[in-house]
Design an enzyme around this catalytic site. Structure first.
Site, PDB file in Angstrom:
ATOM      1  N   GLY A 168       1.008  -1.169   0.092  1.00  0.00           N
ATOM      2  CA  GLY A 168      -0.055   0.209   0.345  1.00  0.00           C
ATOM      3  C   GLY A 168       1.033   1.369   0.208  1.00  0.00           C
ATOM      4  CB  SER A 169       4.533   2.529  -0.635  1.00  0.00           C
ATOM      5  OG  SER A 169       4.380   1.510  -2.551  1.00  0.00           O
ATOM      6  CG  ASN A 170       1.672   2.859  -5.414  1.00  0.00           C
ATOM      7  OD1 ASN A 170       2.244   4.397  -6.519  1.00  0.00           O
ATOM      8  ND2 ASN A 170       2.502   2.627  -5.854  1.00  0.00           N
ATOM      9  CE  LYS A 214     -11.742 -11.038 -13.893  1.00  0.00           C
ATOM     10  NZ  LYS A 214     -10.251 -11.056 -12.592  1.00  0.00           N
ATOM     11  CG  MET A 274      -1.029  -7.857  -6.640  1.00  0.00           C
ATOM     12  SD  MET A 274       0.115  -6.987  -8.510  1.00  0.00           S
ATOM     13  CE  MET A 274       1.551  -5.858  -7.502  1.00  0.00           C
ATOM     14  NE  ARG A 275      -7.991 -11.217  -6.285  1.00  0.00           N
ATOM     15  CZ  ARG A 275      -8.357 -12.263  -6.761  1.00  0.00           C
ATOM     16  NH1 ARG A 275      -8.798 -13.087  -7.524  1.00  0.00           N
ATOM     17  NH2 ARG A 275      -8.105 -12.824  -5.047  1.00  0.00           N
ATOM     18  CG  LEU A 276      -5.636  -9.635 -15.977  1.00  0.00           C
ATOM     19  CD1 LEU A 276      -6.530 -10.384 -17.255  1.00  0.00           C
ATOM     20  CD2 LEU A 276      -5.986  -8.077 -16.634  1.00  0.00           C
ATOM     21  CG  ASN A 292      -2.351  -0.660 -13.573  1.00  0.00           C
ATOM     22  OD1 ASN A 292      -2.939  -1.053 -11.675  1.00  0.00           O
ATOM     23  ND2 ASN A 292      -2.301  -1.371 -13.718  1.00  0.00           N
ATOM     24  CG  HIS A 336       2.637  -1.698 -15.365  1.00  0.00           C
ATOM     25  ND1 HIS A 336       2.066  -3.389 -14.984  1.00  0.00           N
ATOM     26  CD2 HIS A 336       4.166  -2.605 -16.383  1.00  0.00           C
ATOM     27  CE1 HIS A 336       2.675  -4.117 -15.161  1.00  0.00           C
ATOM     28  NE2 HIS A 336       3.764  -3.826 -15.953  1.00  0.00           N
TER      29      HIS A 336
HETATM   30  C1  GAR Z   1       3.828  -1.207  -6.922  1.00  0.00           C
HETATM   31  O1  GAR Z   1       5.185  -0.951  -7.905  1.00  0.00           O
HETATM   32  C2  GAR Z   1       2.885  -1.656  -8.223  1.00  0.00           C
HETATM   33  O2  GAR Z   1       3.005  -0.564  -9.878  1.00  0.00           O
HETATM   34  C3  GAR Z   1       2.842  -2.827  -7.894  1.00  0.00           C
HETATM   35  O3  GAR Z   1       2.441  -3.775  -6.983  1.00  0.00           O
HETATM   36  C4  GAR Z   1       3.526  -2.625  -6.447  1.00  0.00           C
HETATM   37  C5  GAR Z   1       2.055  -2.026  -5.270  1.00  0.00           C
HETATM   38  O4  GAR Z   1       3.230  -1.709  -4.151  1.00  0.00           O
HETATM   39  N1  GAR Z   1       1.855  -3.437  -9.292  1.00  0.00           N
HETATM   40  C6  GAR Z   1       1.950  -3.878 -10.665  1.00  0.00           C
HETATM   41  O5  GAR Z   1       2.529  -5.388 -10.295  1.00  0.00           O
HETATM   42  C7  GAR Z   1       0.714  -4.483 -11.027  1.00  0.00           C
HETATM   43  N2  GAR Z   1       0.242  -5.085 -11.530  1.00  0.00           N
HETATM   44  P1  GAR Z   1       2.840  -0.369  -2.970  1.00  0.00           P
HETATM   45  O6  GAR Z   1       1.014  -2.074  -2.423  1.00  0.00           O
HETATM   46  O7  GAR Z   1       3.604  -0.652  -2.727  1.00  0.00           O
HETATM   47  O8  GAR Z   1       1.838   0.712  -3.507  1.00  0.00           O
END
Ligand code: GAR
Length: 202
Positions: A13-15, A67, A92-94, A109, A111
């Site tokens: 969850g840092s984002n 789903k 991490m899901r489509l 999103n 990426h």
């Molecule tokens: C981040 O690097 C994000 O870009 C990536 O997962 C990490 C989550 O970090 N997302 C994907 O790879 C999506 N396919 P976070 O939980 O600290 O935000």
């Protein structure tokens, strides 16, 4: 008018934190994280939400027959919170077609690669193993494909000879925390126009 944001997460969850912080510090105005939804019960992102008084919801995919049923429940949560923007922050899901149809061009999103290179999981490791000399991150609208939707912002970082994959991931993450809030700010201010697969900043 305030835009109610739902953030979908699966882990650290840092984002999510970067969005919360940039709302709290006034960089993103007229927006509020109304709810954080996780598909993982012990995701640290849920604790981050609670620390900021934000409603946190765990929707366990294993409680549903598939789903579509699982996402029906997620959509109920979004509706209950009058959500106008959905962010995927390490989710991490489509996303399925019903959810995309309900929030067309309102799901964004982040990426950790320069799309269209290195889609899917472990993008930083994929880029590192491929031996690219630059990588980066992409913020994009979500469509029915995997990491294929219209691109809002991208940011490059160098790959150094001395890097490990973790060094590269950390360098990319630092930029993620800048461009994700930037994209949300543009969206909330009504400054993103989607023309086909081109996003114009108005
Ligand atoms: C981040 O690097 C994000 O870009 C990536 O997962 C990490 C989550 O970090 N997302 C994907 O790879 C999506 N396919 P976070 O939980 O600290 O935000």
């Amino acid at each position: 008018m305030t835009t109610n944001i739902a953030v979908l997460v699966s882990g650290r969850g840092s984002n999510l934190q970067s969005i919360i912080d940039n709302i709290e510090n006034g960089y993103i105005k007229d927006a509020k994280v109304s709810v954080v939804v996780s598909d993982v019960g012990d995701a640290y992102a849920l604790e981050r939400a609670r620390n900021h008084g934000i409603t946190d919801v765990f929707v366990d995919p294993s409680d549903y027959s598939g789903k579509q049923e699982y996402e029906k429940e997620v959509m109920e949560v979004l509706k209950d919170n009058d959500v106008g923007l959905v962010l995927l922050a390490g989710y991490m899901r489509l996303v399925g077609k019903d959810l995309i149809a309900a929030y067309r061009n309102r799901i964004i999103n982040i990426h950790p690669a320069l799309l269209p290179s290195f889609k899917g999981l472990h993008a930083q490791q994929q880029a590192f193993d491929y031996g690219v000399k630059v990588s980066g991150c992409t913020v994009h609208f979500v469509d029915e494909g995997m990491d294929t939707g219209p691109i809002i912002i991208q940011k490059c970082v160098p790959v150094l000879d001395t890097d490990t994959a973790d060094d590269l991931a950390a360098r990319i993450l630092e930029q993620e925390h800048k461009i994700f809030p930037e994209a949300v700010k543009l969206f909330v201010e009504g400054k993103l126009k989607v023309e086909g697969r081109i996003v114009v900043h108005t």
